[in-house]
Design an enzyme around this catalytic site. Sequence first.
Site, PDB file in Angstrom:
ATOM      1  CD  GLU A  19       4.374  17.428   5.563  1.00 14.50           C
ATOM      2  OE1 GLU A  19       4.736  18.671   5.642  1.00 14.50           O
ATOM      3  OE2 GLU A  19       5.160  16.722   5.683  1.00 14.50           O
ATOM      4  CB  CYS A  25       5.225  21.387   6.172  1.00 12.20           C
ATOM      5  SG  CYS A  25       6.341  20.488   7.020  1.00 12.20           S
TER       6      CYS A  25
END
Length: 511
Positions: free
Chosen positions: A265, A302
């Site tokens: 990620e 994020c």
Amino acid sequence: MTLNGSLLVAGKEERGSNSQFHATEAATGQALPVSFGGASPNQVDAAAMQAWEAFASYRETDLESRAAFLEKIAAEIEAIGDELIVRAMSETGLPRGRLEGERNRTTGQLRLFAREVRAGRFQELRFDAADPSRTPVPKPDLRLRNIPVGPVAVFGASNFPLAFSVAGGDTASALAAGCPVVVKAHSAHPGTSELVGRAAQRAVAASGLHPGTFSLLFDTGFEVGQRLVADHRIRAVGFTGSRRGGTALMDIASKRRQPIPVYAEMSSINPVILFPNALARNVEGVAKAFVSSLILGAGQFCTNPGLLLAVDGEALDAFIAKTTELLPAVAPQAMLTPSIARTFCEGVARLRAHPEVRAVASGKPGSEFEGAAALFETTSTAFLAHEELQDEVFGAAGLIVRCPDLAELEAVIDALEGQLTVALFIDNDDEADAGRLVPKLEMLAGRLLVNGFGTGVEVSPAMVHGGPYPATADGRSTSVGTLAIYRFLRPVCYQDFPTGILPGALRDQKI
């Protein structure tokens, strides 16, 4: 519990022999007590070797024992008590309430995976009966199950010292799949990592598992992580961090004699689409919700809303006016590390200096270790012409893109890279326009949400925390929710096997 800065290699404590480092207090930049030693090449090799040896037995653990092991890790983390929260607060600058909630999320997802293991659905058992009478070729007996891929290297994240680190989602899903784990702790919170690592180590021992089922390594640079990913005994990687770091690991993994998957990620600016009617009818509410989401955790999520797309007009002007009123009152917040604070300030400075960008508002200035919220605006024409305006600024920074109409807004969407989330603010009169965009948005992100922001990621069987590159390395996967277990499994078919040598799960079905 006493911290001593030790590596935890297959049930043993060892002092890392490759240089030393101290954790840093996020709010002051001062070194915290206890030094940590980076793992030597031999220590990395030993952890990988022990994980491979553990794989032979751990992969065959019965589902109840594996589930109980995950629950034991959760219980051991809770047993650490307040010491864990206090250390994490010092190392990350995150407030107590956030970290207590993150601890609950960490133990909750371990228990969620325990329930998933007991249910056994992830095995995907399939049976297809033989038909000897079929012509012109008899049909064979076919049976299928998913098996664990092998030892997994997990990289702790800077922004989630518990939920995405030593015993976080990657570790929980890999262990649930039947894969031993070697964790490379993040250097920003080594004390927190050691405390959690010891909890996992105690759970391994209490469950009677091979000690190589879990190891924890520290690093003073990049060598440990690089060596771990290159090791032939490691069969998959879980990573949360920068695009630069993720792509570097992907490159190493792809050049191995046997390439392996890297589930990384990496980068997302999480567009928010403000549809005209929704914005016109609730400017103040949307503006307040946006500012709250932008500054949550100093913007170090994020899924932070870094990009807002809207049609130019009075409603957008009113939205900007309201954010201009709200942001100057926002206090600065300590960022996770001095390095992250510097990088954030540099990113904000680049936006401020860009000739096609206008500064809208800023929060109160802070120290060199704090991040002040910042909001900017540009035009769709400029955004489409300057690819660098898509670059993520990790922290509480946002960019508004003024579009002359919905057709131009759609052109901006077409130009975007892969994302973790896309949020749509709509009311009834916007639904037709929003509906036409949904097929495009499905191709853009792993999670679409309406009238909310993506900064809350529910740990759920239905959650997707992933998306097309560069949001993640593999947009077919998720790092949150029970679907995450499938990253660390692969299917095997058994054709015409005698019952005596079939895996137990495939023996009893009558077909």
